[in-house]
Design a protein around this motif. Structure first.
Motif, PDB file in Angstrom:
ATOM      1  N   LEU A 140       0.831  -1.210   0.000  1.00  0.00           N
ATOM      2  CA  LEU A 140       0.000   0.000   0.000  1.00  0.00           C
ATOM      3  C   LEU A 140       0.865   1.260   0.000  1.00  0.00           C
ATOM      4  O   LEU A 140       0.536   2.247  -0.670  1.00  0.00           O
ATOM      5  CB  LEU A 140      -0.946  -0.008   1.196  1.00  0.00           C
ATOM      6  N   ALA A 141       1.975   1.224   0.743  1.00  0.00           N
ATOM      7  CA  ALA A 141       2.881   2.375   0.742  1.00  0.00           C
ATOM      8  C   ALA A 141       3.500   2.582  -0.639  1.00  0.00           C
ATOM      9  O   ALA A 141       3.604   3.708  -1.136  1.00  0.00           O
ATOM     10  CB  ALA A 141       3.974   2.178   1.792  1.00  0.00           C
ATOM     11  N   ALA A 142       3.900   1.465  -1.281  1.00  0.00           N
ATOM     12  CA  ALA A 142       4.481   1.569  -2.623  1.00  0.00           C
ATOM     13  C   ALA A 142       3.457   2.083  -3.625  1.00  0.00           C
ATOM     14  O   ALA A 142       3.774   2.903  -4.499  1.00  0.00           O
ATOM     15  CB  ALA A 142       5.021   0.213  -3.065  1.00  0.00           C
ATOM     16  N   LEU A 143       2.223   1.620  -3.510  1.00  0.00           N
ATOM     17  CA  LEU A 143       1.182   2.080  -4.432  1.00  0.00           C
ATOM     18  C   LEU A 143       0.849   3.556  -4.210  1.00  0.00           C
ATOM     19  O   LEU A 143       0.549   4.273  -5.168  1.00  0.00           O
ATOM     20  CB  LEU A 143      -0.070   1.222  -4.258  1.00  0.00           C
TER      21      LEU A 143
ATOM     22  N   GLY B 281       1.321   6.126  -7.217  1.00  0.00           N
ATOM     23  CA  GLY B 281       0.176   6.957  -7.586  1.00  0.00           C
ATOM     24  C   GLY B 281       0.507   8.429  -7.523  1.00  0.00           C
ATOM     25  O   GLY B 281       0.156   9.198  -8.424  1.00  0.00           O
ATOM     26  N   TRP B 282       1.203   8.815  -6.462  1.00  0.00           N
ATOM     27  CA  TRP B 282       1.598  10.220  -6.316  1.00  0.00           C
ATOM     28  C   TRP B 282       2.565  10.633  -7.422  1.00  0.00           C
ATOM     29  O   TRP B 282       2.413  11.698  -8.023  1.00  0.00           O
ATOM     30  CB  TRP B 282       2.254  10.419  -4.947  1.00  0.00           C
TER      31      TRP B 282
ATOM     32  N   ALA C  77      -5.221  10.249  -7.496  1.00  0.00           N
ATOM     33  CA  ALA C  77      -4.432   9.145  -8.037  1.00  0.00           C
ATOM     34  C   ALA C  77      -3.976   8.202  -6.932  1.00  0.00           C
ATOM     35  O   ALA C  77      -3.970   6.978  -7.106  1.00  0.00           O
ATOM     36  CB  ALA C  77      -3.223   9.687  -8.797  1.00  0.00           C
ATOM     37  N   VAL C  78      -3.587   8.758  -5.789  1.00  0.00           N
ATOM     38  CA  VAL C  78      -3.140   7.927  -4.670  1.00  0.00           C
ATOM     39  C   VAL C  78      -4.285   7.058  -4.161  1.00  0.00           C
ATOM     40  O   VAL C  78      -4.127   5.854  -3.948  1.00  0.00           O
ATOM     41  CB  VAL C  78      -2.571   8.810  -3.539  1.00  0.00           C
ATOM     42  N   VAL C  79      -5.456   7.680  -3.955  1.00  0.00           N
ATOM     43  CA  VAL C  79      -6.616   6.920  -3.466  1.00  0.00           C
ATOM     44  C   VAL C  79      -6.998   5.829  -4.456  1.00  0.00           C
ATOM     45  O   VAL C  79      -7.279   4.686  -4.063  1.00  0.00           O
ATOM     46  CB  VAL C  79      -7.804   7.871  -3.210  1.00  0.00           C
TER      47      VAL C  79
END
Length: 237
Positions: free
Chosen positions: A189-192, A196-197, A210-212
């Motif tokens: 989740l941290a990598a995603l 995304g950011w 994008a992050v969400v």
């Protein structure tokens, strides 16, 4: 006489190309994270065997990276073939009907906002300097010296996917059995969130959305595969 600058156009074209490659690398890494995480988390739902998790993760990494590389190679090869065919046709037209091509270039420059006189003068200068390059850039949107390279694209996709896939693979294999699932989920989740950011930054888009979207999609993928693995494990399949 009006001078027609080419440096800025070339610089902008190179920058756009580099941004596209970087965006593709980020998205490739993102695919590696999501697909491999879904695979190993699904296996973790059915078994806590480290060897089973390592085998599944490595198989997913190799299959995914090779698939990405092969797909990118085929796609970019097709694009390169189209670009080369368009350039060959342009060379033939410049050789057989140079006056028509000069008039066409003048019209294209005028459509970009130049006055008819300036467009005509610019077309003459560009034709004298390098007729094919002028038509390729203005008419076709192609840089003859910077055609897409299928091998570069395949290699970049392979590396990006592999780098992304290594994170969930190592996270599920290295920690103790009691912590490996949560460490993997949090790491993924941290990598995603980061990819995304970063992809939003490259596209000049709002990063929060994008992050969400990225984190939500990855969490859903892991939840579904874990549930499937748990059901299969409970059924003794």
């Amino acid at each position: 006489m009006t001078e027609v600058p080419e440096h800025d156009e070339a610089h902008g074209s190179g920058l756009g190309s580099r941004l596209n490659w970087l965006r593709a690398a980020v998205l490739g890494a993102n695919d590696g994270v999501v697909s491999t995480a879904g695979l190993v988390v699904g296996v973790a739902g059915a078994s806590d065997s480290r060897s089973a998790l390592l085998t599944a993760g490595l198989a997913g990494l190799l299959a995914g990276s090779m698939s990405m590389a092969a797909g990118e190679y085929v796609s970019v090869s097709t694009q390169r073939d189209s670009e080369q065919a368009a350039l060959a046709q342009e060379r033939r037209e410049l050789r057989e009907q140079p006056e028509v091509e000069l008039a066409e270039l003048t019209e294209l420059l005028a459509r970009r906002g130049l006055s008819p006189d300036v467009a005509g003068e610019a077309a003459v200068q560009l034709t004298e300097r390098d007729a094919l390059r002028a038509h390729a850039r203005v008419e076709l949107g192609i840089d003859p010296d910077d055609l897409t390279n299928p091998w570069h694209a395949a290699g970049a996709s392979f590396v990006a996917f592999t780098v992304g896939a290594l994170l969930p693979l190592l996270a599920i294999v290295l920690p103790p059995a009691s912590y490996r699932l949560w460490i993997t989920v949090l790491s993924v989740l941290a990598a995603l969130a980061f990819t995304g950011w970063w992809s939003a930054r490259l596209g000049a888009a709002p990063p929060a959305r994008a992050v969400v979207r990225n984190v939500g999609g990855g969490a859903l993928a892991m939840a579904v595969t874990y549930a499937a693995g748990s059901l299969l494990g409970a059924a003794g399949v």
